[in-house]
Motif scaffolding. Structure first.
Motif, PDB file in Angstrom:
ATOM      1  N   ARG A  23     -77.365 -39.935  75.480  1.00 43.44           N
ATOM      2  CA  ARG A  23     -76.439 -39.381  76.480  1.00 43.44           C
ATOM      3  C   ARG A  23     -75.002 -39.791  76.171  1.00 43.44           C
ATOM      4  N   THR A  24     -74.815 -41.038  75.761  1.00 45.58           N
ATOM      5  CA  THR A  24     -73.476 -41.515  75.400  1.00 45.58           C
ATOM      6  C   THR A  24     -72.927 -40.711  74.228  1.00 45.58           C
ATOM      7  N   ARG A  25     -73.763 -40.448  73.211  1.00 49.97           N
ATOM      8  CA  ARG A  25     -73.352 -39.638  72.063  1.00 49.97           C
ATOM      9  C   ARG A  25     -72.995 -38.226  72.518  1.00 49.97           C
ATOM     10  N   LEU A  26     -73.834 -37.630  73.347  1.00 53.13           N
ATOM     11  CA  LEU A  26     -73.618 -36.270  73.840  1.00 53.13           C
ATOM     12  C   LEU A  26     -72.283 -36.154  74.574  1.00 53.13           C
ATOM     13  N   PHE A  27     -72.052 -37.044  75.543  1.00 52.14           N
ATOM     14  CA  PHE A  27     -70.819 -36.971  76.319  1.00 52.14           C
ATOM     15  C   PHE A  27     -69.605 -37.370  75.483  1.00 52.14           C
ATOM     16  N   GLY A  28     -69.817 -38.198  74.468  1.00 48.37           N
ATOM     17  CA  GLY A  28     -68.736 -38.524  73.535  1.00 48.37           C
ATOM     18  C   GLY A  28     -68.301 -37.308  72.733  1.00 48.37           C
ATOM     19  N   GLU A  29     -69.270 -36.480  72.330  1.00 49.57           N
ATOM     20  CA  GLU A  29     -68.945 -35.244  71.612  1.00 49.57           C
ATOM     21  C   GLU A  29     -68.130 -34.311  72.504  1.00 49.57           C
ATOM     22  N   VAL A  30     -68.522 -34.209  73.764  1.00 49.20           N
ATOM     23  CA  VAL A  30     -67.784 -33.379  74.713  1.00 49.20           C
ATOM     24  C   VAL A  30     -66.350 -33.895  74.862  1.00 49.20           C
ATOM     25  N   ASP A  31     -66.199 -35.207  75.029  1.00 51.96           N
ATOM     26  CA  ASP A  31     -64.865 -35.798  75.161  1.00 51.96           C
ATOM     27  C   ASP A  31     -64.000 -35.509  73.939  1.00 51.96           C
ATOM     28  N   THR A  32     -64.592 -35.574  72.745  1.00 53.40           N
ATOM     29  CA  THR A  32     -63.855 -35.310  71.508  1.00 53.40           C
ATOM     30  C   THR A  32     -63.357 -33.869  71.473  1.00 53.40           C
ATOM     31  N   ILE A  33     -64.248 -32.927  71.788  1.00 57.75           N
ATOM     32  CA  ILE A  33     -63.856 -31.510  71.778  1.00 57.75           C
ATOM     33  C   ILE A  33     -62.769 -31.254  72.818  1.00 57.75           C
ATOM     34  N   MET A  34     -62.943 -31.798  74.020  1.00 56.17           N
ATOM     35  CA  MET A  34     -61.940 -31.596  75.076  1.00 56.17           C
ATOM     36  C   MET A  34     -60.585 -32.161  74.666  1.00 56.17           C
ATOM     37  N   ALA A  35     -60.573 -33.322  74.021  1.00 55.39           N
ATOM     38  CA  ALA A  35     -59.310 -33.924  73.565  1.00 55.39           C
ATOM     39  C   ALA A  35     -58.648 -33.044  72.504  1.00 55.39           C
ATOM     40  N   GLU A  36     -59.447 -32.499  71.583  1.00 49.39           N
ATOM     41  CA  GLU A  36     -58.896 -31.621  70.548  1.00 49.39           C
ATOM     42  C   GLU A  36     -58.315 -30.351  71.159  1.00 49.39           C
ATOM     43  N   LEU A  37     -59.029 -29.755  72.111  1.00 52.68           N
ATOM     44  CA  LEU A  37     -58.551 -28.520  72.738  1.00 52.68           C
ATOM     45  C   LEU A  37     -57.297 -28.773  73.576  1.00 52.68           C
ATOM     46  N   THR A  38     -57.224 -29.933  74.202  1.00 49.16           N
ATOM     47  CA  THR A  38     -56.031 -30.302  74.962  1.00 49.16           C
ATOM     48  C   THR A  38     -54.843 -30.469  74.018  1.00 49.16           C
ATOM     49  N   ALA A  39     -55.063 -31.187  72.913  1.00 46.10           N
ATOM     50  CA  ALA A  39     -53.983 -31.433  71.945  1.00 46.10           C
ATOM     51  C   ALA A  39     -53.490 -30.134  71.305  1.00 46.10           C
ATOM     52  N   SER A  40     -54.403 -29.180  71.067  1.00 48.58           N
ATOM     53  CA  SER A  40     -54.013 -27.924  70.422  1.00 48.58           C
ATOM     54  C   SER A  40     -53.398 -26.934  71.410  1.00 48.58           C
ATOM     55  N   GLY A  41     -53.504 -27.228  72.712  1.00 46.31           N
ATOM     56  CA  GLY A  41     -52.994 -26.317  73.728  1.00 46.31           C
ATOM     57  C   GLY A  41     -53.939 -25.176  74.053  1.00 46.31           C
ATOM     58  N   GLU A  42     -55.160 -25.207  73.509  1.00 54.06           N
ATOM     59  CA  GLU A  42     -56.113 -24.117  73.731  1.00 54.06           C
ATOM     60  C   GLU A  42     -56.886 -24.254  75.049  1.00 54.06           C
ATOM     61  N   LEU A  43     -56.963 -25.461  75.587  1.00 52.96           N
ATOM     62  CA  LEU A  43     -57.739 -25.675  76.809  1.00 52.96           C
ATOM     63  C   LEU A  43     -56.959 -25.189  78.026  1.00 52.96           C
ATOM     64  N   ILE A  44     -57.592 -24.355  78.829  1.00 51.94           N
ATOM     65  CA  ILE A  44     -57.020 -23.941  80.097  1.00 51.94           C
ATOM     66  C   ILE A  44     -57.584 -24.827  81.198  1.00 51.94           C
ATOM     67  N   ARG A  45     -58.903 -24.930  81.243  1.00 49.35           N
ATOM     68  CA  ARG A  45     -59.561 -25.721  82.275  1.00 49.35           C
ATOM     69  C   ARG A  45     -61.043 -25.813  81.951  1.00 49.35           C
ATOM     70  N   GLY A  46     -61.695 -26.830  82.475  1.00 47.25           N
ATOM     71  CA  GLY A  46     -63.138 -26.969  82.329  1.00 47.25           C
ATOM     72  C   GLY A  46     -63.691 -27.786  83.469  1.00 47.25           C
ATOM     73  N   GLU A  47     -64.877 -27.444  83.911  1.00 50.73           N
ATOM     74  CA  GLU A  47     -65.513 -28.156  85.023  1.00 50.73           C
ATOM     75  C   GLU A  47     -67.026 -28.171  84.836  1.00 50.73           C
ATOM     76  N   ALA A  48     -67.643 -29.260  85.264  1.00 54.69           N
ATOM     77  CA  ALA A  48     -69.103 -29.302  85.388  1.00 54.69           C
ATOM     78  C   ALA A  48     -69.445 -28.755  86.774  1.00 54.69           C
ATOM     79  N   LEU A  49     -70.624 -28.206  86.907  1.00 51.29           N
ATOM     80  CA  LEU A  49     -71.064 -27.647  88.183  1.00 51.29           C
ATOM     81  C   LEU A  49     -72.274 -28.400  88.703  1.00 51.29           C
ATOM     82  N   ALA A  50     -72.408 -28.461  90.018  1.00 52.63           N
ATOM     83  CA  ALA A  50     -73.580 -29.070  90.645  1.00 52.63           C
ATOM     84  C   ALA A  50     -74.812 -28.247  90.309  1.00 52.63           C
ATOM     85  N   GLY A  51     -75.949 -28.880  90.284  1.00 54.79           N
ATOM     86  CA  GLY A  51     -77.192 -28.195  89.953  1.00 54.79           C
ATOM     87  C   GLY A  51     -77.634 -27.200  91.005  1.00 54.79           C
TER      88      GLY A  51
END
Length: 115
Positions: A25-53
């Motif tokens: 789980r730590t590896r999985l969420f770390g991958e997500v954090d890495t992608i989000m940081a890259e998209l933020t740095a590149s200016g490509e990220l608009i927004r992202g959210e997790a949803l309740a089940g």
């Protein structure tokens, strides 16, 4: 070419996440954090959210709303979240979706945002 906005819909199976070890789980969420940081740095990220089940589906039938739990009770995968990106091409949106960890064992849906 002007950037195009895409919604990347994240589908996963909560039971599969629950079955992961803490290290996985730590590896999985770390991958997500890495992608989000890259998209933020590149200016490509608009927004992202997790949803309740929990979800409700509402349909109007004979003038009255009918509400049921979830989109489909029998479904193992659920719509778990989204990220919206502003990218140069559809290929770039697909590239981002393919890097998202859920694409390995769930699914990512790529849709252009109109308007």
């Amino acid at each position: 070419m002007a950037p195009v906005k895409y919604m990347l819909l994240i589908y996963n199976n909560p039971a599969a996440i629950d079955a992961l070890s803490e290290q996985e789980r730590t590896r999985l969420f770390g991958e997500v954090d890495t992608i989000m940081a890259e998209l933020t740095a590149s200016g490509e990220l608009i927004r992202g959210e997790a949803l309740a089940g929990a979800a409700k589906t509402v349909r109007l039938r004979e003038g009255s709303p009918v509400t049921t739990d979830g989109p489909f009770i029998e479904a193992k995968e659920q719509f778990a979240g989204y990220i919206a990106v502003d990218v140069a091409t559809e290929e770039r949106a697909i590239e981002i979706a393919a890097r998202w960890p859920d694409s390995e064992w769930g699914a990512m849906e790529v849709r252009q945002i109109l308007g």
